[in-house]
Design a protein around this motif. Sequence first.
Motif, mmCIF file in Angstrom:
data_model
loop_
_atom_site.group_PDB
_atom_site.id
_atom_site.type_symbol
_atom_site.label_atom_id
_atom_site.label_comp_id
_atom_site.label_asym_id
_atom_site.label_seq_id
_atom_site.Cartn_x
_atom_site.Cartn_y
_atom_site.Cartn_z
ATOM 1 N N THR A 172 31.843 126.065 14.271
ATOM 2 C CA THR A 172 30.810 127.085 14.092
ATOM 3 C C THR A 172 30.910 128.148 15.177
ATOM 4 O O THR A 172 30.671 129.328 14.920
ATOM 5 C CB THR A 172 29.398 126.469 14.025
ATOM 6 N N ASN A 173 31.296 127.750 16.382
ATOM 7 C CA ASN A 173 31.567 128.741 17.426
ATOM 8 C C ASN A 173 32.766 129.604 17.039
ATOM 9 O O ASN A 173 32.735 130.827 17.187
ATOM 10 C CB ASN A 173 31.819 128.059 18.777
ATOM 11 N N ALA A 174 33.809 128.972 16.534
ATOM 12 C CA ALA A 174 35.012 129.700 16.121
ATOM 13 C C ALA A 174 34.690 130.695 14.999
ATOM 14 O O ALA A 174 35.180 131.831 14.992
ATOM 15 C CB ALA A 174 36.095 128.725 15.651
ATOM 16 N N HIS A 175 33.886 130.258 14.062
ATOM 17 C CA HIS A 175 33.447 131.088 12.937
ATOM 18 C C HIS A 175 32.843 132.384 13.470
ATOM 19 O O HIS A 175 33.204 133.487 13.044
ATOM 20 C CB HIS A 175 32.435 130.267 12.134
ATOM 21 N N ALA A 176 31.929 132.253 14.420
ATOM 22 C CA ALA A 176 31.276 133.436 14.995
ATOM 23 C C ALA A 176 32.252 134.256 15.825
ATOM 24 O O ALA A 176 32.240 135.493 15.755
ATOM 25 C CB ALA A 176 30.083 133.007 15.842
ATOM 26 N N ARG A 177 33.083 133.600 16.597
ATOM 27 C CA ARG A 177 34.018 134.326 17.462
ATOM 28 C C ARG A 177 34.925 135.255 16.660
ATOM 29 O O ARG A 177 35.122 136.411 17.036
ATOM 30 C CB ARG A 177 34.877 133.341 18.263
ATOM 31 N N LEU A 178 35.480 134.748 15.569
ATOM 32 C CA LEU A 178 36.367 135.589 14.761
ATOM 33 C C LEU A 178 35.609 136.783 14.191
ATOM 34 O O LEU A 178 36.088 137.911 14.201
ATOM 35 C CB LEU A 178 37.005 134.784 13.628
ATOM 36 N N ARG A 179 34.423 136.541 13.728
ATOM 37 C CA ARG A 179 33.640 137.622 13.140
ATOM 38 C C ARG A 179 33.234 138.662 14.178
ATOM 39 O O ARG A 179 33.254 139.860 13.904
ATOM 40 C CB ARG A 179 32.437 137.032 12.404
ATOM 41 N N TYR A 180 32.903 138.226 15.390
ATOM 42 C CA TYR A 180 32.637 139.181 16.464
ATOM 43 C C TYR A 180 33.885 140.006 16.770
ATOM 44 O O TYR A 180 33.799 141.223 16.955
ATOM 45 C CB TYR A 180 32.158 138.472 17.737
ATOM 46 N N LEU A 181 35.034 139.341 16.809
ATOM 47 C CA LEU A 181 36.279 140.069 17.071
ATOM 48 C C LEU A 181 36.549 141.138 16.016
ATOM 49 O O LEU A 181 37.040 142.218 16.336
ATOM 50 C CB LEU A 181 37.467 139.102 17.137
ATOM 51 N N LEU A 182 36.238 140.828 14.782
ATOM 52 C CA LEU A 182 36.545 141.756 13.691
ATOM 53 C C LEU A 182 35.489 142.837 13.479
ATOM 54 O O LEU A 182 35.809 143.926 13.024
ATOM 55 C CB LEU A 182 36.742 140.975 12.389
ATOM 56 N N ALA A 183 34.247 142.539 13.793
ATOM 57 C CA ALA A 183 33.168 143.453 13.411
ATOM 58 C C ALA A 183 32.524 144.218 14.564
ATOM 59 O O ALA A 183 31.878 145.232 14.322
ATOM 60 C CB ALA A 183 32.088 142.674 12.656
ATOM 61 N N GLU A 184 32.685 143.750 15.780
ATOM 62 C CA GLU A 184 32.011 144.390 16.911
ATOM 63 C C GLU A 184 33.003 145.158 17.780
ATOM 64 O O GLU A 184 34.171 144.793 17.866
ATOM 65 C CB GLU A 184 31.296 143.327 17.771
ATOM 66 N N GLN A 185 32.509 146.185 18.431
ATOM 67 C CA GLN A 185 33.315 146.918 19.401
ATOM 68 C C GLN A 185 33.188 146.226 20.762
ATOM 69 O O GLN A 185 32.072 145.959 21.211
ATOM 70 C CB GLN A 185 32.835 148.374 19.511
ATOM 71 N N LYS A 186 34.320 145.914 21.378
ATOM 72 C CA LYS A 186 34.348 145.255 22.691
ATOM 73 C C LYS A 186 33.456 144.012 22.732
ATOM 74 O O LYS A 186 32.564 143.898 23.566
ATOM 75 C CB LYS A 186 33.962 146.233 23.787
ATOM 76 N N PRO A 187 33.688 143.082 21.818
ATOM 77 C CA PRO A 187 32.818 141.898 21.772
ATOM 78 C C PRO A 187 32.992 140.998 22.990
ATOM 79 O O PRO A 187 34.074 140.900 23.568
ATOM 80 C CB PRO A 187 33.276 141.177 20.504
ATOM 81 N N VAL A 188 31.898 140.352 23.345
ATOM 82 C CA VAL A 188 31.920 139.313 24.364
ATOM 83 C C VAL A 188 31.948 137.977 23.620
ATOM 84 O O VAL A 188 31.085 137.712 22.783
ATOM 85 C CB VAL A 188 30.687 139.405 25.291
ATOM 86 N N ILE A 189 32.948 137.182 23.927
ATOM 87 C CA ILE A 189 33.125 135.886 23.284
ATOM 88 C C ILE A 189 32.590 134.826 24.255
ATOM 89 O O ILE A 189 33.145 134.627 25.337
ATOM 90 C CB ILE A 189 34.611 135.632 22.947
ATOM 91 N N GLN A 190 31.522 134.180 23.855
ATOM 92 C CA GLN A 190 30.826 133.230 24.719
ATOM 93 C C GLN A 190 31.545 131.888 24.785
ATOM 94 O O GLN A 190 31.830 131.284 23.760
ATOM 95 C CB GLN A 190 29.399 133.021 24.196
ATOM 96 N N GLY A 191 31.836 131.450 25.988
ATOM 97 C CA GLY A 191 32.373 130.112 26.190
ATOM 98 C C GLY A 191 31.235 129.103 26.222
ATOM 99 O O GLY A 191 30.056 129.479 26.244
#
Length: 161
Positions: free
Chosen positions: A57-76
């Motif tokens: 579920t974290n991975a699911h969100a991470r990919l979508r942030y990478l694709l849809a947001e500008q300069k996304p922060v990926i939370q560890g």
Amino acid sequence: MPFSPQERAALIERYARGPALLKAALAKVPREALTWRPAPSNWSAHEIVVHCADSETNAHARLRYLLAEQKPVIQGYDQDRWAQALDYHSLPLEPALATVEAVRANTVPILRRMTEPEWQRIGQHTESGPYAAEDWLAIYAEHLEKHSRQIDRNVARWADR
């Protein structure tokens, strides 16, 4: 160095096969061994599957942030803290496995249609720095394979105890 389209396609296929590997490994675990830990600091098969659901579920969100947001922060996150704080043994196994399957089924179509510029998108991971969509793919193509082998090792160690 970026992956070739063929390398990416092979990683996507590994990613798509991951849930079947996890289910196959889990099917080999005797019921009485599901919550057995090889050592106090190691996870049981049950905990591994629940971790996989949280990770997916974290991975699911991470990919979508990478694709849809500008300069996304990926939370560890601290996976061991999650296992303890959420008391993974108290969480049901079947919904966790279903979550893994659903998340991957929902993500594979996105991966298969991503464009070259999308593969090169980069965010900032809070723990590891620059984080590209290709980094994501390399990590998660292997993730369920790794945990399936971990479950297999747990079963072997349980049988030898």
